[in-house]
Motif scaffolding. Structure first.
Motif, PDB file in Angstrom:
ATOM      1  N   GLU A 217       0.843  -1.191   0.000  1.00  0.00           N
ATOM      2  CA  GLU A 217       0.000   0.000   0.000  1.00  0.00           C
ATOM      3  C   GLU A 217       0.886   1.252   0.000  1.00  0.00           C
ATOM      4  OE1 GLU A 217      -2.643   2.240  -0.670  1.00  0.00           O
ATOM      5  OE2 GLU A 217      -3.612   0.350  -0.053  1.00  0.00           O
ATOM      6  N   ARG A 218       0.560   2.192  -0.904  1.00  0.00           N
ATOM      7  CA  ARG A 218       1.383   3.398  -1.036  1.00  0.00           C
ATOM      8  C   ARG A 218       0.567   4.683  -0.892  1.00  0.00           C
ATOM      9  NH1 ARG A 218       4.455   0.187   0.079  1.00  0.00           N
ATOM     10  NH2 ARG A 218       6.283  -0.589  -1.055  1.00  0.00           N
ATOM     11  N   ASP A 219      -0.745   4.580  -0.831  1.00  0.00           N
ATOM     12  CA  ASP A 219      -1.578   5.776  -0.719  1.00  0.00           C
ATOM     13  C   ASP A 219      -1.630   6.231   0.740  1.00  0.00           C
ATOM     14  OD1 ASP A 219      -3.617   7.634  -2.080  1.00  0.00           O
ATOM     15  OD2 ASP A 219      -4.718   6.864  -0.340  1.00  0.00           O
ATOM     16  N   VAL A 220      -1.141   7.427   0.990  1.00  0.00           N
ATOM     17  CA  VAL A 220      -1.020   7.913   2.363  1.00  0.00           C
ATOM     18  C   VAL A 220      -2.388   8.050   3.030  1.00  0.00           C
ATOM     19  CG1 VAL A 220      -0.387   9.943   3.743  1.00  0.00           C
ATOM     20  CG2 VAL A 220       1.217   9.027   2.056  1.00  0.00           C
ATOM     21  N   ALA A 221      -3.378   8.577   2.307  1.00  0.00           N
ATOM     22  CA  ALA A 221      -4.709   8.769   2.890  1.00  0.00           C
ATOM     23  C   ALA A 221      -5.326   7.436   3.296  1.00  0.00           C
ATOM     24  CB  ALA A 221      -5.615   9.497   1.903  1.00  0.00           C
ATOM     25  N   THR A 222      -5.123   6.398   2.500  1.00  0.00           N
ATOM     26  CA  THR A 222      -5.666   5.073   2.820  1.00  0.00           C
ATOM     27  C   THR A 222      -5.058   4.532   4.099  1.00  0.00           C
ATOM     28  OG1 THR A 222      -6.035   4.596   0.474  1.00  0.00           O
ATOM     29  CG2 THR A 222      -5.925   2.710   1.966  1.00  0.00           C
ATOM     30  N   THR A 253       3.299  14.182   1.941  1.00  0.00           N
ATOM     31  CA  THR A 253       3.323  13.521   0.656  1.00  0.00           C
ATOM     32  C   THR A 253       2.026  12.751   0.482  1.00  0.00           C
ATOM     33  OG1 THR A 253       4.560  11.996  -0.761  1.00  0.00           O
ATOM     34  CG2 THR A 253       4.461  11.450   1.579  1.00  0.00           C
ATOM     35  N   ALA A 254       1.553  12.635  -0.757  1.00  0.00           N
ATOM     36  CA  ALA A 254       0.299  11.924  -1.014  1.00  0.00           C
ATOM     37  C   ALA A 254       0.531  10.433  -1.229  1.00  0.00           C
ATOM     38  CB  ALA A 254      -0.411  12.519  -2.226  1.00  0.00           C
ATOM     39  N   ARG A 255       1.701  10.102  -1.782  1.00  0.00           N
ATOM     40  CA  ARG A 255       2.014   8.698  -2.044  1.00  0.00           C
ATOM     41  C   ARG A 255       3.430   8.388  -1.573  1.00  0.00           C
ATOM     42  NH1 ARG A 255      -1.190   5.483  -4.735  1.00  0.00           N
ATOM     43  NH2 ARG A 255       0.510   4.028  -5.184  1.00  0.00           N
TER      44      ARG A 255
END
Length: 283
Positions: A217-222, A253-255
């Motif tokens: 998983e790389r999506d920060v929000a997730t 950062t977002a990702r």
């Protein structure tokens, strides 16, 4: 172990130690010692000839509505633990010794102080940077030891030392935890049995986030939302922040990208007690 309460006496004894060629290690604390503090002493003993520990509850880093007056203090207990751990000199100044008159000088570090605890506790890191600068000037250590549990504080101190070319090496030390995962903290004594049980969600959520990153998983929000969801299942938990930032500069950062070093940090209140915890991950 020798206990010292004045700046001049500590300077005198440490000047003599340095003159004899001994390396000085420094462990600054606010007291009410636990195994996390003792682990810093143990690390200091591995690489230094002389270990200085300070115990000083610093009023500059507490806001007007924070727990300065109720912060736990027990110098006799701490003195016994410090001596058993092998501290050479215990420095226990009063507020009047450290701040004999109104402080007109303030040490302020930009950027790394702005997110996380800096956003919710304005002025806190100015107080930290100012007292640590003063303590470094008093002790003049070769090495100083800080726990990674206060990861933002560690980043602030490292930035300050780098920017001001302070002649001290900062040694980060890993977070110590109870057997059930709760990060050791002097504030844990405030928790009721129910609050303490629910506080285990903090370390549990960090482990889950690490597993998500390891699984790709790389999506920060997730990742951040998953951590917040886990903590929010506890009825007594009030989240101050859950953030995933680049470390040590604490940029957003977002990702995540391969090779990133990131800090997942959180602060949560249980009753009147505000707990912090974190994990540093290499992606």
């Amino acid at each position: 172990m020798r206990t010292i309460t004045t700046i001049n006496e500590l300077r005198d004894v440490l000047r003599a130690e340095r003159r004899e060629g001994r390396t000085v290690g420094f462990v600054p604390t606010m007291g009410f010692l636990h195994e996390g503090h003792i682990s810093l002493v143990n690390r200091a003993k591995e690489i230094c000839d002389v270990v200085v520990m300070s115990i000083f509850v610093n009023p500059l880093q507490f806001g007007p509505n924070e727990d300065f007056d109720r912060y736990p203090r027990d110098i006799p207990r701490d003195s016994k633990l410090a001596e058993e751990a092998g501290v050479s000199y215990l420095f226990t100044p009063g507020v009047e010794e450290m701040y004999p008159s109104k402080m007109l000088t303030n040490v302020s570090v930009a950027e790394v102080t702005e997110p996380l605890c800096g956003a919710s506790r304005p002025g806190h890191f100015d107080g930290v940077a100012t007292v640590v600068t003063k303590l470094f000037n008093i002790v003049q250590p070769h090495y100083a030891f800080f726990g990674q549990k206060d990861a933002q504080q560690l980043a602030v101190i490292e930035q300050m030392v780098y920017d001001l070319s302070m002649p001290v090496t900062i040694v980060p030390c890993p977070t110590l935890r109870e057997a059930d995962g709760l990060a050791l903290s002097s504030r844990n004594v405030y928790l009721s049995a129910e609050e303490r049980e629910q506080a285990l969600a903090l370390s549990r959520s960090l482990r889950q986030a690490q597993a998500m990153v390891e699984a790709g998983e790389r999506d920060v929000a997730t990742i951040r939302d998953a951590v917040a969801s886990e903590i929010s299942q506890q009825p007594l938990a009030v989240i101050d922040y859950v953030e995933l930032l680049q470390y040590p500069r604490l940029g957003y950062t977002a990702r995540l990208a391969e090779g990133d070093r990131v800090l997942l940090a959180l602060a949560v209140k249980f009753g009147k007690t505000r707990l912090i915890d974190n994990i540093i991950m290499n992606v």
